[in-house]
Design a protein around this motif. Structure first.
Motif, short mmCIF file in Angstrom:
data_model
loop_
_atom_site.label_atom_id
_atom_site.label_comp_id
_atom_site.label_asym_id
_atom_site.label_seq_id
_atom_site.Cartn_x
_atom_site.Cartn_y
_atom_site.Cartn_z
N UNK A 107 74.39 108.90 57.67
CA UNK A 107 73.15 108.46 58.32
C UNK A 107 73.35 108.20 59.81
N UNK A 108 74.56 107.81 60.19
CA UNK A 108 74.95 107.62 61.60
C UNK A 108 74.08 106.62 62.36
N UNK A 109 73.50 105.65 61.65
CA UNK A 109 72.75 104.57 62.32
C UNK A 109 73.15 103.24 61.70
N UNK A 110 73.03 102.17 62.46
CA UNK A 110 73.29 100.84 61.96
C UNK A 110 74.68 100.35 62.32
N UNK A 111 74.91 99.05 62.10
CA UNK A 111 76.18 98.45 62.51
C UNK A 111 77.40 99.03 61.79
N UNK A 112 77.26 99.40 60.51
CA UNK A 112 78.40 99.95 59.79
C UNK A 112 78.77 101.33 60.33
N UNK A 113 77.77 102.16 60.62
CA UNK A 113 78.04 103.48 61.21
C UNK A 113 78.72 103.32 62.56
N UNK A 114 78.27 102.36 63.36
CA UNK A 114 78.90 102.12 64.66
C UNK A 114 80.36 101.68 64.49
N UNK A 115 80.59 100.81 63.51
CA UNK A 115 81.96 100.34 63.24
C UNK A 115 82.85 101.51 62.84
#
Length: 198
Positions: A107-115
């Motif tokens: 999905x490449x969105x949200x805090x987990x993707x950023x982490x």
């Protein structure tokens, strides 16, 4: 196991210690459960396979005995395998965590993707490595081979185990399956991993 031990530091360790408080509670719980489940699996391994042991503790501890030697039908020494009991709960927690990470990565969105993006800057695709090691943890050892290795003492006086022809074929098939799963089609990596067992 060594592959997962080496990747635990950047992936589960980093998520648990550096990113957990930035994640939604549901995601944080899944990662916490996976981290604790991995700790449970690691605690069941023979002492020489514990990755996060300090140099001071290693120096103070007497050298761990091999536990046993494994030989093929011709007397050639084989790489030892160790029977490690893993709870279904620990495996289930790791599986749920991998599913969560794979979704976040796609999905490449949200805090987990950023982490995950920040963690990936320092190495390979840790989510794919996680999948492969999870696949390895779920490979069932052949029952006859497992039965012969169950009697090998993890510590204490060295024990010698010699495999018969059928058991050695099972050993080769089992090890080859693990190596193929870890190598993911990379011929050079496959050759390097395979050399550890054959």
């Amino acid at each position: 196991m060594t592959r997962f031990l080496a990747m635990e530091e950047p992936l589960l360790h980093s998520l648990y210690y550096f990113y957990l408080r930035d994640l939604p509670p549901g995601q944080a719980k899944i990662i916490r459960d996976a981290y604790e489940g991995w700790g449970d699996i690691q605690s069941r391994m023979p002492p020489r396979l514990h990755w996060q042991e300090t140099a001071v503790r290693r120096a103070r501890r007497r050298r761990d005995p091999e536990g046993y030697t494994l030989r093929g039908r011709g007397g050639a020494r084989l790489t030892c395998l160790h029977v490690v009991g893993m709870s279904a709960e620990s495996i289930s927690g790791l599986s749920a965590c991998h599913g969560l990470l794979a979704r976040a990565e796609s999905e490449a969105v949200g805090p987990l993707a950023r982490a995950l993006g920040e963690i990936a800057e320092h190495g390979q695709n840790v989510v794919d490595n996680f999948r492969r090691v999870l696949d390895i943890l779920q490979i069932q050892a052949p029952p006859r081979l497992l039965g012969s290795l169950r009697h090998a003492a993890p510590t204490g006086p060295a024990t010698a185990i010699s495999l018969d022809g059928t058991q050695e074929e099972e050993y080769e098939t089992f090890c080859d399956r693990m190596v193929r799963t870890l190598s993911a089609g990379d011929r050079f990596t496959y050759a390097m991993h395979r050399a550890l067992y054959f």
